[in-house]
Design a protein around this motif. Structure first.
Motif, mmCIF file in Angstrom:
data_model
loop_
_atom_site.group_PDB
_atom_site.id
_atom_site.type_symbol
_atom_site.label_atom_id
_atom_site.label_comp_id
_atom_site.label_asym_id
_atom_site.label_seq_id
_atom_site.Cartn_x
_atom_site.Cartn_y
_atom_site.Cartn_z
ATOM 1 N N MET A 1 45.489 28.548 72.591
ATOM 2 C CA MET A 1 45.736 28.998 73.950
ATOM 3 C C MET A 1 44.397 29.199 74.628
ATOM 4 O O MET A 1 43.425 29.627 74.011
ATOM 5 C CB MET A 1 46.533 30.320 73.924
ATOM 6 N N GLY A 2 44.338 28.890 75.908
ATOM 7 C CA GLY A 2 43.110 29.093 76.652
ATOM 8 C C GLY A 2 42.810 30.560 76.884
ATOM 9 O O GLY A 2 43.652 31.436 76.660
ATOM 10 N N SER A 3 41.607 30.834 77.380
ATOM 11 C CA SER A 3 41.132 32.208 77.550
ATOM 12 C C SER A 3 41.201 32.705 78.985
ATOM 13 O O SER A 3 40.837 33.848 79.256
ATOM 14 C CB SER A 3 39.676 32.313 77.068
ATOM 15 N N PHE A 4 41.688 31.843 79.888
ATOM 16 C CA PHE A 4 41.678 32.199 81.309
ATOM 17 C C PHE A 4 43.105 32.357 81.788
ATOM 18 O O PHE A 4 43.840 31.383 81.964
ATOM 19 C CB PHE A 4 40.888 31.157 82.094
ATOM 20 N N GLY A 5 43.499 33.620 81.966
ATOM 21 C CA GLY A 5 44.881 33.938 82.257
ATOM 22 C C GLY A 5 45.096 34.372 83.692
ATOM 23 O O GLY A 5 44.162 34.547 84.471
ATOM 24 N N ALA A 6 46.366 34.567 84.008
ATOM 25 C CA ALA A 6 46.775 35.010 85.336
ATOM 26 C C ALA A 6 47.512 36.329 85.233
ATOM 27 O O ALA A 6 48.165 36.614 84.228
ATOM 28 C CB ALA A 6 47.682 33.961 85.983
ATOM 29 N N VAL A 7 47.398 37.130 86.276
ATOM 30 C CA VAL A 7 48.232 38.317 86.412
ATOM 31 C C VAL A 7 49.462 37.917 87.217
ATOM 32 O O VAL A 7 49.347 37.476 88.363
ATOM 33 C CB VAL A 7 47.476 39.458 87.111
ATOM 34 N N VAL A 8 50.631 38.046 86.582
ATOM 35 C CA VAL A 8 51.899 37.654 87.209
ATOM 36 C C VAL A 8 52.906 38.770 86.949
ATOM 37 O O VAL A 8 53.215 39.082 85.799
ATOM 38 C CB VAL A 8 52.419 36.322 86.627
ATOM 39 N N GLY A 9 53.411 39.381 87.998
ATOM 40 C CA GLY A 9 54.284 40.532 87.856
ATOM 41 C C GLY A 9 55.610 40.209 87.196
ATOM 42 O O GLY A 9 56.265 39.219 87.536
ATOM 43 N N ALA A 10 56.018 41.074 86.266
ATOM 44 C CA ALA A 10 57.306 40.894 85.596
ATOM 45 C C ALA A 10 58.473 41.284 86.478
ATOM 46 O O ALA A 10 59.625 41.045 86.126
ATOM 47 C CB ALA A 10 57.326 41.730 84.311
ATOM 48 N N THR A 11 58.182 41.856 87.638
ATOM 49 C CA THR A 11 59.236 42.321 88.546
ATOM 50 C C THR A 11 59.573 41.300 89.631
ATOM 51 O O THR A 11 60.382 41.606 90.524
ATOM 52 C CB THR A 11 58.791 43.629 89.225
ATOM 53 N N LEU A 12 58.993 40.112 89.571
ATOM 54 C CA LEU A 12 59.099 39.168 90.687
ATOM 55 C C LEU A 12 60.344 38.302 90.654
ATOM 56 O O LEU A 12 60.586 37.527 91.587
ATOM 57 C CB LEU A 12 57.847 38.279 90.733
ATOM 58 N N GLY B 1 54.617 45.698 85.073
ATOM 59 C CA GLY B 1 55.931 45.964 85.640
ATOM 60 C C GLY B 1 56.986 46.360 84.639
ATOM 61 O O GLY B 1 58.096 46.761 85.028
ATOM 62 N N ILE B 2 56.687 46.256 83.340
ATOM 63 C CA ILE B 2 57.645 46.669 82.318
ATOM 64 C C ILE B 2 57.680 48.197 82.256
ATOM 65 O O ILE B 2 56.637 48.847 82.259
ATOM 66 C CB ILE B 2 57.265 46.111 80.935
#
Length: 280
Positions: free
Chosen positions: A193-204, A222-223
């Motif tokens: 897996m790559g090392s560059f991630g995204a912040v993505v809300g679990a509430t969306l 969001g959890i």
């Protein structure tokens, strides 16, 4: 000797300890709920207890830098000690500082958190790309050099974020989708897996219109207190769910100051996330 990448270390930690990130957010109301004063002594006790509970048991811990910085240099010293102890115990540290700037200033932010000999060196750092994704280059370069990672704000759970992240560019893509595409390019060919991630809300809710398969981690706040549950993750993240790192803060921290209760709550969340991912 080559440095193992953050993505590789994160994959292993999630597989061994469970796919969960627990935030350390010592805000005033939480200190009060623990029976602590909103002062340096309260901060130290809160942080020491949380580290004792989570080190060696949780895959990822995410300190919120602002709650330490508000106490000045002495608060930052508490944060430095926590980072050192967590990393020594094999727990990955994602520093939630959301830094974002240009040129030499961005480079200085990167050096504070991503340079190996920095007292705040962390396994990954949250960053804001809204001065243009290219402004993050100093952080990207230093992260690669030192085997660290980044989590770029892409589709955040706060309602205000949509006015920027859902805005549509001339090419028809939203700003959020553009950030995801940049990250997919950074992670191209990386394994496991790559090392560059995204912040993505679990509430969306349904994000099927976005390509979340960036071959990198998705930090998902969001959890718990914000309303999302581990069972929601497959419907939100689809085929990318195995790379999701759900973040729980108040949902775990409210069980303090008992070390055993904190540890038990984190373990329960990790088990629930693993079950949801395995069933997807």
């Amino acid at each position: 000797m080559s440095i193992e990448s953050f993505g590789s270390r994160l994959r292993r930690a999630m597989d061994e300890r469970g796919p969960l990130c627990v935030g350390i957010d010592p805000h005033a109301s939480l200190l009060s709920a623990w029976g602590l004063n909103d002062d340096l002594a309260g901060l130290e006790t809160f942080t020491r207890t949380t580290v004792e509970a989570l080190a060696e048991t949780v895959a990822v811990v995410k300190p919120q830098a602002a709650f330490f910085e508000r106490f000045g240099s002495r608060g930052v010293a508490v944060l430095e000690k926590a980072v050192e102890e967590l990393r020594s115990a094999g727990t990955l540290v994602v520093m939630d500082a959301k830094r974002g700037d240009i040129g030499s200033t961005m480079a200085a932010y990167a050096e504070a958190f991503l340079r190996k000999d920095s007292p705040l060196f962390s396994d990954a750092l949250t960053v804001s790309p809204y001065l243009g994704y290219g402004s993050l280059k100093p952080a990207v370069d230093l992260a690669r050099e030192n085997g660290a990672g980044l989590f770029v704000l892409a589709l955040t759970s706060n309602p205000e974020g949509s006015e920027v992240q859902h805005a549509v560019r001339a090419d028809g893509r939203t700003i959020g989708a553009t950030m995801l595409a940049h990250l997919a390019e950074e992670n191209a060919g990386a394994a496991p897996m790559g090392s560059f991630g995204a912040v993505v809300g679990a509430t969306l809710g349904d994000l099927s219109s976005y390509d979340l398969d960036i071959n990198g981690p998705l930090l998902a706040p969001g959890i718990g207190a914000q309303g999302a549950t581990p069972a929601d993750l497959p419907s939100v993240f689809g085929s990318a769910v195995r790379n999701v790192v759900p973040n729980v803060s108040r949902g775990v921290l409210r069980h303090g100051p008992s070390v055993a209760a904190l540890r038990s709550s984190a373990a329960q969340f990790a088990d629930e996330v693993r079950a949801a991912v395995d069933a997807a």
